[in-house]
Motif scaffolding. Structure first.
Motif, PDB file in Angstrom:
ATOM      1  N   ASP A 168       0.821  -1.213   0.000  1.00  0.00           N
ATOM      2  CA  ASP A 168       0.000   0.000   0.000  1.00  0.00           C
ATOM      3  C   ASP A 168       0.855   1.264   0.000  1.00  0.00           C
ATOM      4  O   ASP A 168       0.563   2.232  -0.694  1.00  0.00           O
ATOM      5  CB  ASP A 168      -0.919  -0.030   1.237  1.00  0.00           C
ATOM      6  N   GLN A 191     -11.067  -9.844  -7.627  1.00  0.00           N
ATOM      7  CA  GLN A 191     -12.071 -10.594  -6.868  1.00  0.00           C
ATOM      8  C   GLN A 191     -11.438 -11.751  -6.091  1.00  0.00           C
ATOM      9  O   GLN A 191     -11.697 -11.970  -4.912  1.00  0.00           O
ATOM     10  CB  GLN A 191     -13.138 -11.125  -7.847  1.00  0.00           C
ATOM     11  N   LYS A 206      -9.052  -3.120   5.508  1.00  0.00           N
ATOM     12  CA  LYS A 206      -8.824  -2.298   4.306  1.00  0.00           C
ATOM     13  C   LYS A 206      -8.038  -3.132   3.284  1.00  0.00           C
ATOM     14  O   LYS A 206      -8.322  -3.120   2.081  1.00  0.00           O
ATOM     15  CB  LYS A 206      -8.038  -1.033   4.698  1.00  0.00           C
ATOM     16  N   SER A 250     -10.207  -5.141   1.203  1.00  0.00           N
ATOM     17  CA  SER A 250     -11.380  -4.487   0.617  1.00  0.00           C
ATOM     18  C   SER A 250     -11.329  -4.501  -0.907  1.00  0.00           C
ATOM     19  O   SER A 250     -10.255  -4.535  -1.521  1.00  0.00           O
ATOM     20  CB  SER A 250     -11.457  -3.036   1.096  1.00  0.00           C
ATOM     21  N   ALA A 251     -12.520  -4.464  -1.515  1.00  0.00           N
ATOM     22  CA  ALA A 251     -12.616  -4.483  -2.980  1.00  0.00           C
ATOM     23  C   ALA A 251     -11.849  -3.310  -3.577  1.00  0.00           C
ATOM     24  O   ALA A 251     -11.082  -3.454  -4.526  1.00  0.00           O
ATOM     25  CB  ALA A 251     -14.084  -4.418  -3.397  1.00  0.00           C
ATOM     26  N   ARG A 252     -12.054  -2.122  -2.983  1.00  0.00           N
ATOM     27  CA  ARG A 252     -11.421  -0.929  -3.540  1.00  0.00           C
ATOM     28  C   ARG A 252      -9.900  -1.050  -3.522  1.00  0.00           C
ATOM     29  O   ARG A 252      -9.211  -0.766  -4.495  1.00  0.00           O
ATOM     30  CB  ARG A 252     -11.858   0.302  -2.733  1.00  0.00           C
ATOM     31  N   GLN A 253      -9.365  -1.514  -2.375  1.00  0.00           N
ATOM     32  CA  GLN A 253      -7.909  -1.631  -2.237  1.00  0.00           C
ATOM     33  C   GLN A 253      -7.337  -2.646  -3.229  1.00  0.00           C
ATOM     34  O   GLN A 253      -6.336  -2.388  -3.895  1.00  0.00           O
ATOM     35  CB  GLN A 253      -7.568  -2.048  -0.793  1.00  0.00           C
ATOM     36  N   CYS A 254      -7.992  -3.807  -3.319  1.00  0.00           N
ATOM     37  CA  CYS A 254      -7.488  -4.863  -4.199  1.00  0.00           C
ATOM     38  C   CYS A 254      -7.508  -4.399  -5.649  1.00  0.00           C
ATOM     39  O   CYS A 254      -6.545  -4.585  -6.390  1.00  0.00           O
ATOM     40  CB  CYS A 254      -8.311  -6.150  -4.035  1.00  0.00           C
ATOM     41  N   ARG A 255      -8.622  -3.759  -6.055  1.00  0.00           N
ATOM     42  CA  ARG A 255      -8.711  -3.260  -7.437  1.00  0.00           C
ATOM     43  C   ARG A 255      -7.627  -2.233  -7.718  1.00  0.00           C
ATOM     44  O   ARG A 255      -6.965  -2.261  -8.751  1.00  0.00           O
ATOM     45  CB  ARG A 255     -10.089  -2.634  -7.677  1.00  0.00           C
ATOM     46  N   MET A 256      -7.432  -1.315  -6.744  1.00  0.00           N
ATOM     47  CA  MET A 256      -6.436  -0.255  -6.945  1.00  0.00           C
ATOM     48  C   MET A 256      -5.031  -0.848  -7.066  1.00  0.00           C
ATOM     49  O   MET A 256      -4.279  -0.515  -7.978  1.00  0.00           O
ATOM     50  CB  MET A 256      -6.532   0.730  -5.770  1.00  0.00           C
ATOM     51  N   ARG A 294      -4.592  -2.605 -10.389  1.00  0.00           N
ATOM     52  CA  ARG A 294      -4.530  -1.631 -11.487  1.00  0.00           C
ATOM     53  C   ARG A 294      -3.138  -1.002 -11.542  1.00  0.00           C
ATOM     54  O   ARG A 294      -2.517  -0.894 -12.608  1.00  0.00           O
ATOM     55  CB  ARG A 294      -5.601  -0.561 -11.252  1.00  0.00           C
TER      56      ARG A 294
END
Lengths: 269, 269
Positions: free
Chosen positions: B177, B204, B218, B221-227, B230
């Motif tokens: 992170d 996912q 965190k 979390s979906a947002r963290q994993c996607r970010m 990416r």
């Protein structure tokens, strides 16, 4: 030098083991080529050209060990200038007869994530890493086996192999110089005594290995190595801990012997 | 359930791979028994009795996959009530003919410490452990490959498998992170750019794995994993680092693909 190709629509690990077992019977050297994931006609045609080119380069037909599921892709490879050894072909018909069942080939049937118990293996690797070399001694209730022994007797590679190959949660714990004055099982090992498996090694070999890591140290001295081995072997016998001398054994042999001596449940075949 | 025996005078790993590859073609379950190190007449007689007892218990002749070198021991096993599948036998004569060489079987020819390059594998395991998860970044000049990726994308099991199976010194380095605000290659990676291989994974699946370790964090979390995914994929493309999506791949498949994409030199066949 004769070339050997190991080819498959999957990892080609099966083709390699099969070909290697056969070629190891012959007192000569081979040039090895592994080509995994041949899953399209185009790739199969490229591999065929590669085999044919190798024939022209070496003047001898390459040996081709393959395990294909898709018959069309297999036929492309079979039409190359190499000599084909297809072990599935020889044995499927007699097995169908014996089992009174038709074979239902599908791709990626071995060495894939879809195999039963794949997750066990990854969990076991995480466990083995977290419990390597005496870290986390409070965690032994979850261990399937706890390898014990002096430093450099083979505990770590054996633990990792048990985890990666068989999904067995293997912790390992080192007996060090500090333990040697009055060597006995610490409480956290005593509580899990049925899980203990001891490794030992010839003092001469231990010296060589330790000297490679810390030349001319007390740690690598003949006296220290002899003393540590004498003490742990005494402990194994006194506490009736099963043990194994690893001096002449590979990690595959050590783990096969541990499995066979303990009857540990494997999570992979 | 039909019983299958894998028997050998060595580890029986070859017999297992051979039998498993065949049985995996059949849509049914088997009971598996591995018996390694059958090196004496006495042990062979015991194994024969065991097979015969299993026949009486199950009412069906067990399937016996074996690879023996000693003909007298093999004959004892061959005289059991199981059905024998001996793949060496089928292929040795055609190979002798092709190579114009006589096979010289000797025990422990595969999976033993006497194999070429055995020490490479143990050195590589020590290297992989010492350079797991970004520890020891000053040590990358000795790496054969450095796997990079976010936490839980498969770096550690893949590094260990490359080391244990192939003698490849695989380090691995995690992007966390803290790196994500402006993700770029740190200097110690830039200096070794030709050794980098990236792993990625579907967000996912990453969420599921992380949630198993730290539920409702965190980190999971979906947002963290996607970010994170990416960002690392953007980095791989920008820096032209070869990379692989591990979502549906086993550790065997990941490493086979890495070997095939990089052309890394293996120290074991």
């Amino acid at each position: 030098m004769r070339a050997a190709f190991y080819i498959s629509d999957g990892t080609a690990i099966t083709s390699e083991v099969f070909g290697h077992a056969l070629l190891s019977l012959f007192p000569t050297e081979f040039e090895h080529f592994t080509i995994p994931f041949v899953e399209s006609h185009e790739k199969a045609e490229m591999v065929k050209q590669e085999i044919n080119k190798t024939f022209r380069r070496t003047g001898e037909p390459p040996l081709v060990f393959h395990t294909f599921v898709n018959p069309e892709i297999r036929e492309i490879i079979d039409s190359c200038d190499g000599i084909i050894y297809n072990f599935l072909e020889h044995f499927v018909a007699p097995l169908e007869q014996q089992l009174q069942l038709e074979a239902k080939p599908k791709a990626h049937r071995t060495h894939s994530i879809h195999e039963n118990n794949y997750d066990y293996r990854i969990d076991a690797v995480n466990y083995a890493l977290a419990n390597d070399d005496g870290s986390n001694v409070s965690n032994y209730e979850h261990a399937d086996v706890i390898l014990v022994g002096v430093s450099r007797s083979g505990k770590t590679p054996s633990s990792l192999y048990l985890a990666l190959q068989y999904g067995i949660k293997a912790a390992n714990y080192p007996f060090t110089d500090d333990d040697m004055d009055e060597l006995k099982l610490p409480d956290f090992l005593k509580k899990n005594k049925s899980k203990l498996f001891g490794l030992t090694i010839d003092p001469q070999r231990l010296m060589e290995i330790r000297d490679g890591r810390m030349a001319n140290s007390k740690y690598a001295s003949a006296r220290q190595c002899r003393m540590e081995i004498r003490e742990v072997e005494k402990l194994y016998k006194k506490e009736k801990i099963p043990f194994l001398n690893t001096t002449k054994l590979s990690v595959e042999e050590i783990t096969a012997k541990i499995l066979s001596a303990t009857g540990l449940q494997r999570h992979k075949y």
